[in-house]
Scaffold this motif. Structure first.
Motif, PDB file in Angstrom:
ATOM      1  N   LEU A   1       0.818  -1.213   0.000  1.00 16.34           N
ATOM      2  CA  LEU A   1       0.000   0.000   0.000  1.00 16.34           C
ATOM      3  C   LEU A   1       0.858   1.271   0.000  1.00 16.34           C
ATOM      4  CD1 LEU A   1      -3.069   0.776   0.176  1.00 16.34           C
ATOM      5  CD2 LEU A   1      -2.770   0.924   2.650  1.00 16.34           C
ATOM      6  N   SER A   2       2.168   1.113   0.025  1.00 15.85           N
ATOM      7  CA  SER A   2       3.056   2.252   0.277  1.00 15.85           C
ATOM      8  C   SER A   2       2.984   3.334  -0.802  1.00 15.85           C
ATOM      9  CB  SER A   2       4.509   1.767   0.412  1.00 15.85           C
ATOM     10  OG  SER A   2       4.921   1.092  -0.772  1.00 15.85           O
ATOM     11  N   SER A   3       2.611   2.989  -2.033  1.00 13.08           N
ATOM     12  CA  SER A   3       2.571   4.006  -3.084  1.00 13.08           C
ATOM     13  C   SER A   3       1.436   5.003  -2.886  1.00 13.08           C
ATOM     14  CB  SER A   3       2.437   3.338  -4.463  1.00 13.08           C
ATOM     15  OG  SER A   3       1.218   2.619  -4.550  1.00 13.08           O
ATOM     16  N   PHE A   4       0.537   4.713  -1.947  1.00  6.94           N
ATOM     17  CA  PHE A   4      -0.589   5.619  -1.674  1.00  6.94           C
ATOM     18  C   PHE A   4      -0.373   6.464  -0.416  1.00  6.94           C
ATOM     19  CE2 PHE A   4      -2.119   2.033  -4.094  1.00  6.94           C
ATOM     20  CZ  PHE A   4      -2.929   2.618  -5.046  1.00  6.94           C
ATOM     21  N   PHE A   5       0.719   6.215   0.316  1.00  8.08           N
ATOM     22  CA  PHE A   5       0.974   6.954   1.557  1.00  8.08           C
ATOM     23  C   PHE A   5       1.299   8.424   1.275  1.00  8.08           C
ATOM     24  CE2 PHE A   5       2.656   2.883   3.826  1.00  8.08           C
ATOM     25  CZ  PHE A   5       1.350   2.433   3.941  1.00  8.08           C
ATOM     26  N   TYR A   6       0.946   9.275   2.251  1.00  8.59           N
ATOM     27  CA  TYR A   6       1.368  10.684   2.280  1.00  8.59           C
ATOM     28  C   TYR A   6       0.882  11.494   1.080  1.00  8.59           C
ATOM     29  CZ  TYR A   6       4.482   8.035   5.297  1.00  8.59           C
ATOM     30  OH  TYR A   6       4.970   7.156   6.213  1.00  8.59           O
TER      31      TYR A   6
ATOM     32  N   LEU B   1      -8.028   8.830   1.336  1.00  7.08           N
ATOM     33  CA  LEU B   1      -9.217   8.029   1.604  1.00  7.08           C
ATOM     34  C   LEU B   1      -8.943   6.559   1.348  1.00  7.08           C
ATOM     35  CD1 LEU B   1     -12.265   7.730   2.191  1.00  7.08           C
ATOM     36  CD2 LEU B   1     -12.680   8.209  -0.238  1.00  7.08           C
ATOM     37  N   PHE B   2      -8.208   6.259   0.314  1.00 11.01           N
ATOM     38  CA  PHE B   2      -7.891   4.879  -0.038  1.00 11.01           C
ATOM     39  C   PHE B   2      -7.105   4.193   1.085  1.00 11.01           C
ATOM     40  CE2 PHE B   2      -5.602   1.613  -2.558  1.00 11.01           C
ATOM     41  CZ  PHE B   2      -6.669   1.048  -3.233  1.00 11.01           C
ATOM     42  N   VAL B   3      -6.136   4.908   1.648  1.00  5.83           N
ATOM     43  CA  VAL B   3      -5.356   4.365   2.772  1.00  5.83           C
ATOM     44  C   VAL B   3      -6.248   4.194   3.994  1.00  5.83           C
ATOM     45  CG1 VAL B   3      -3.467   4.841   4.377  1.00  5.83           C
ATOM     46  CG2 VAL B   3      -3.182   5.326   1.932  1.00  5.83           C
TER      47      VAL B   3
ATOM     48  N   HIS C   1      -6.265  -1.377 -19.790  1.00  4.19           N
ATOM     49  CA  HIS C   1      -6.869  -0.814 -18.590  1.00  4.19           C
ATOM     50  C   HIS C   1      -6.101   0.441 -18.193  1.00  4.19           C
ATOM     51  CE1 HIS C   1      -9.744  -3.898 -17.221  1.00  4.19           C
ATOM     52  NE2 HIS C   1      -8.977  -4.719 -17.918  1.00  4.19           N
ATOM     53  N   PHE C   2      -6.835   1.423 -17.630  1.00  6.52           N
ATOM     54  CA  PHE C   2      -6.187   2.646 -17.163  1.00  6.52           C
ATOM     55  C   PHE C   2      -6.040   2.568 -15.655  1.00  6.52           C
ATOM     56  CE2 PHE C   2      -8.211   3.901 -21.148  1.00  6.52           C
ATOM     57  CZ  PHE C   2      -7.148   4.509 -21.792  1.00  6.52           C
ATOM     58  N   ALA C   3      -4.822   2.496 -15.181  1.00  4.34           N
ATOM     59  CA  ALA C   3      -4.570   2.418 -13.749  1.00  4.34           C
ATOM     60  C   ALA C   3      -4.389   3.805 -13.173  1.00  4.34           C
ATOM     61  CB  ALA C   3      -3.317   1.572 -13.494  1.00  4.34           C
ATOM     62  N   ALA C   4      -4.501   3.880 -11.857  1.00  2.05           N
ATOM     63  CA  ALA C   4      -4.248   5.145 -11.185  1.00  2.05           C
ATOM     64  C   ALA C   4      -2.783   5.520 -11.364  1.00  2.05           C
ATOM     65  CB  ALA C   4      -4.586   5.017  -9.708  1.00  2.05           C
ATOM     66  N   GLU C   5      -2.555   6.779 -11.635  1.00  2.00           N
ATOM     67  CA  GLU C   5      -1.187   7.240 -11.816  1.00  2.00           C
ATOM     68  C   GLU C   5      -0.547   7.532 -10.464  1.00  2.00           C
ATOM     69  OE1 GLU C   5      -0.763  10.248 -14.977  1.00  2.00           O
ATOM     70  OE2 GLU C   5      -2.892   9.953 -15.303  1.00  2.00           O
ATOM     71  N   ALA C   6       0.704   7.239 -10.328  1.00  2.00           N
ATOM     72  CA  ALA C   6       1.420   7.500  -9.082  1.00  2.00           C
ATOM     73  C   ALA C   6       2.244   8.766  -9.243  1.00  2.00           C
ATOM     74  CB  ALA C   6       2.322   6.313  -8.748  1.00  2.00           C
ATOM     75  N   TYR C   7       2.062   9.677  -8.295  1.00  2.00           N
ATOM     76  CA  TYR C   7       2.804  10.943  -8.344  1.00  2.00           C
ATOM     77  C   TYR C   7       3.425  11.194  -6.992  1.00  2.00           C
ATOM     78  CZ  TYR C   7       0.657  11.934 -12.826  1.00  2.00           C
ATOM     79  OH  TYR C   7       0.275  11.877 -14.134  1.00  2.00           O
TER      80      TYR C   7
ATOM     81  N   VAL D   1      -4.812  -3.089  -5.105  1.00  2.00           N
ATOM     82  CA  VAL D   1      -5.541  -2.848  -6.353  1.00  2.00           C
ATOM     83  C   VAL D   1      -6.260  -1.506  -6.245  1.00  2.00           C
ATOM     84  CG1 VAL D   1      -7.360  -3.665  -7.889  1.00  2.00           C
ATOM     85  CG2 VAL D   1      -5.856  -5.316  -6.729  1.00  2.00           C
ATOM     86  N   PRO D   2      -5.869  -0.514  -7.042  1.00  2.00           N
ATOM     87  CA  PRO D   2      -6.513   0.801  -6.985  1.00  2.00           C
ATOM     88  C   PRO D   2      -7.808   0.791  -7.787  1.00  2.00           C
ATOM     89  CG  PRO D   2      -4.833   0.828  -8.659  1.00  2.00           C
ATOM     90  CD  PRO D   2      -4.794  -0.550  -8.053  1.00  2.00           C
ATOM     91  N   PRO D   3      -8.593   1.874  -7.729  1.00  2.00           N
ATOM     92  CA  PRO D   3      -9.720   1.967  -8.653  1.00  2.00           C
ATOM     93  C   PRO D   3      -9.213   2.047 -10.087  1.00  2.00           C
ATOM     94  CG  PRO D   3      -9.509   3.979  -7.338  1.00  2.00           C
ATOM     95  CD  PRO D   3      -8.499   3.029  -6.832  1.00  2.00           C
ATOM     96  N   LEU D   4      -9.696   1.160 -10.937  1.00  2.00           N
ATOM     97  CA  LEU D   4      -9.243   1.102 -12.322  1.00  2.00           C
ATOM     98  C   LEU D   4     -10.396   1.400 -13.271  1.00  2.00           C
ATOM     99  CD1 LEU D   4      -7.177  -2.228 -12.191  1.00  2.00           C
ATOM    100  CD2 LEU D   4      -6.256   0.093 -12.150  1.00  2.00           C
ATOM    101  N   SER D   5     -10.121   2.140 -14.315  1.00  2.00           N
ATOM    102  CA  SER D   5     -11.113   2.330 -15.366  1.00  2.00           C
ATOM    103  C   SER D   5     -11.177   1.067 -16.207  1.00  2.00           C
ATOM    104  CB  SER D   5     -10.734   3.517 -16.247  1.00  2.00           C
ATOM    105  OG  SER D   5     -10.828   4.722 -15.524  1.00  2.00           O
ATOM    106  N   PRO D   6     -12.313   0.832 -16.889  1.00  2.00           N
ATOM    107  CA  PRO D   6     -12.407  -0.324 -17.778  1.00  2.00           C
ATOM    108  C   PRO D   6     -11.433  -0.177 -18.951  1.00  2.00           C
ATOM    109  CG  PRO D   6     -14.574   0.629 -17.319  1.00  2.00           C
ATOM    110  CD  PRO D   6     -13.556   1.607 -16.835  1.00  2.00           C
ATOM    111  N   PRO D   7     -11.254  -1.241 -19.743  1.00  2.00           N
ATOM    112  CA  PRO D   7     -10.331  -1.152 -20.884  1.00  2.00           C
ATOM    113  C   PRO D   7     -10.713  -0.018 -21.832  1.00  2.00           C
ATOM    114  CG  PRO D   7     -11.014  -3.415 -20.516  1.00  2.00           C
ATOM    115  CD  PRO D   7     -11.850  -2.563 -19.625  1.00  2.00           C
ATOM    116  N   GLY D   8      -9.707   0.645 -22.373  1.00  2.00           N
ATOM    117  CA  GLY D   8      -9.954   1.692 -23.346  1.00  2.00           C
ATOM    118  C   GLY D   8     -10.199   1.104 -24.720  1.00  2.00           C
ATOM    119  N   SER D   9     -10.311   1.958 -25.713  1.00  2.00           N
ATOM    120  CA  SER D   9     -10.604   1.499 -27.069  1.00  2.00           C
ATOM    121  C   SER D   9      -9.500   0.621 -27.631  1.00  2.00           C
ATOM    122  CB  SER D   9     -10.820   2.696 -27.998  1.00  2.00           C
ATOM    123  OG  SER D   9      -9.687   3.560 -27.954  1.00  2.00           O
TER     124      SER D   9
END
Length: 525
Positions: free
Chosen positions: A187-192, A199-201, A519-525, A507-515
């Motif tokens: 879960l560490s990529s969602f910390f801070y 909210l996810f954490v 799949h579009f995953a949550a971006e990590a910043y 597993v983050p919230p993922l959008s369904p497959p694109g055209s």
């Protein structure tokens, strides 16, 4: 005159045949009339129950469901306030079903619990809760803050059997600061990070605590669900989550419910659960050629097929070493769970179903409405766009944007997508919740709650409520918990090598497959 002119016009057998036919016709006419008269006589004398009143509540034996009399009819006109009469029963019955209590008995199997983290009010929580009670959920672990932690809400929630309310207090934060999650990587990529990441954490930490509570309560299955989501247990022998899970093979650890997304047709919806009947089906429930062939028309210029997530929710069997894997999945420290995905059942996600959802989401986050800053706060592209619009546009501009991106106003397009199966109509939750409302269940629960609190209870509730508001205003409780955790990390034991092998990333919230099928995953910043 010739003799043949005096011959009979018909043979003698014709007359007897006509007489037999007349008697048979008379018998067939009198028989049903006699049976109807007998049934009427038996019912009038009390010997036979009318099917329409057999399951009716006490006091409504002379009326059909839906007429003026309700479960409250016997007292409805004897008091100036329905609330006074509603308060006389603390365990309301399901409408039109005599002695079927919404609070199910403890002997029913399997035992299912839901955990949620919410700041909603009673107008959303009660329909959500009692709907799930109706389809077989017995226990709820509610992690509350904001409006949900206020005394007027919690006094009602705490009075409902099978409901445990957990406040976001200092004690809870300190307890969660000692969680093993802070020493793990999944879960560490969602910390801070703020807003949705935070909210996810928080949801993951609450889910971890709920597993322990579920074990102590003897639960068999646990489900994490938001209060804007309803389980749609289609595909079973009956409309029941309990029956659906009862049929799951014993070697299955996790059941995935693909999500459907609400597709609103107006901009003035106030109660989504009883006003929305159209949903966009999940990629997993569609033929692939239909999904990709109609992708452009389905998205209507939005970033993805769904406005928000598309990877569903899961229910997990309570067992040793169970852990959350983000808000959408569960995992196990010691093995890879055996999971199945249901082909008809779904989670109905009522997202952005009210126009006010634009501003309410904006008000919960303190990020700047810039393209770069919203990436720090929101995982999905539509949430980012909605936040920027809600923060910078006028009311009229917001309304126009909402119509363009959320409301389905094009009748021809709706009909086309309904025929293709991309859009679908689902009425069962609407009917159940409307039936609960008309039966007076929600009013009864509110009226049955304690009207006054003891001094000690009142002060305790205020302290909990204030703590929730303080946490919300700080906006970053997960970061604060993390700092507490770092100072204690030196006394933590290192996890054994065997369990480390199963630290699959959350597993983050993922959008369904694109055209293009990705799949579009949550971006990590």
């Amino acid at each position: 005159m010739p003799n043949h002119l005096h011959a009979p016009l018909r043979p003698p057998s014709s007359s007897s045949s006509q007489s037999f036919t007349s008697k048979l016709f008379l018998l067939l006419t009198l028989l049903p009339l006699s049976l109807a008269a007998l049934a009427f006589l038996l019912q009038w004398r009390g010997g036979l129950n009318d099917p329409t009143t057999r399951w009716a509540p006490p006091g409504s034996d002379k009326l059909f469901p839906g007429m003026d009399a309700s479960p409250l009819s016997a007292v409805a006109h004897s008091s100036p306030s329905d609330c006074v009469n509603l308060g006389r029963s603390a365990s309301p019955s399901f409408p039109y079903y005599h002695d079927w209590k919404v609070d199910f008995g403890s002997n029913l199997k399997p035992k299912i619990c839901i955990t949620t983290s919410t700041s909603a009010g009673l107008e959303q929580i009660l329909p959500w809760m009692f709907y799930h009670k109706t389809i077989g959920v017995s226990t709820f672990f509610l992690f509350v803050e904001g409006k949900a932690a206020s005394p007027e809400v919690t006094k009602v929630l705490e009075s409902i059997p099978g409901v445990k309310v957990i406040y976001r207090t200092r004690e809870l934060e300190e307890k969660q600061a000692k969680s093993r999650i802070w020493n793990e990587t999944w879960l560490s990529s969602f910390f801070y990070k703020p807003c949705n990441y935070e909210l996810f954490v928080k949801q993951s930490l609450n889910m971890e605590m709920a597993i322990v509570m579920a074990r102590d309560a003897g639960m068999d299955w646990i489900l994490h669900l938001d209060t804007d989501e309803l389980i749609h247990p289609a595909g079973g022998r009956e409309y029941s989550l309990r029956q659906l899970l009862l049929d799951v093979p014993g070697n299955v650890d996790m059941v995935i419910f693909p999500n459907y997304e609400s597709s609103v047709e107006r901009d003035d919806i106030k109660e989504p659960f009883t006003e929305v009947s159209m949903f966009k089906r999940n990629y997993d429930h569609l033929p692939k050629d239909t999904y990709f062939g109609m992708y452009k028309e389905s998205t209507r210029g939005n970033p993805n097929y769904f406005l928000t997530y598309g990877n569903g929710k899961s229910v997990a069997r309570i067992q040793d070493h169970l852990r959350p894997n983000g808000a959408h999945r569960w995992h196990n420290y010691m093995k890879t769970p055996n999971e199945i995905k249901l082909e008809e059942a779904a989670v109905l996600h009522y997202t952005y179903s009210k126009f006010s959802d634009l501003t309410s989401r904006r008000d919960r986050c303190g990020c700047k409405p810039t393209k770069e800053d919203v990436k720090r706060c929101f995982m999905l592209e539509f949430d980012r766009s909605a936040f920027v619009i809600a923060s910078t546009a006028t009311q009229e501009e917001m309304k126009n944007w909402y119509h363009e991106h959320v409301v389905w106003g094009d009748k021809d397009l709706k009909m086309k997508l309904l025929r293709k199966g991309i859009l679908t109509r689902i009425y069962a939750p609407m009917v159940i919740i409307q039936g609960l409302r008309e039966s007076g269940v929600f009013k009864s629960v509110i009226a049955s709650a304690p009207t006054t609190l003891s001094k000690q209870k009142f002060l305790s509730t205020i302290e909990k409520s204030n703590s929730s508001r303080a946490v919300a205003s700080e906006s970053l409780p997960s970061r604060k918990i993390g700092r507490i955790k770092i100072s204690q990390s030196t006394v933590r034991k290192i996890l054994d090598t065997e369990s480390l092998a199963f630290q699959e990333a959350a597993v983050p919230p993922l959008s369904p497959p694109g055209s293009n099928g990705a799949h579009f995953a949550a971006e990590a910043y």
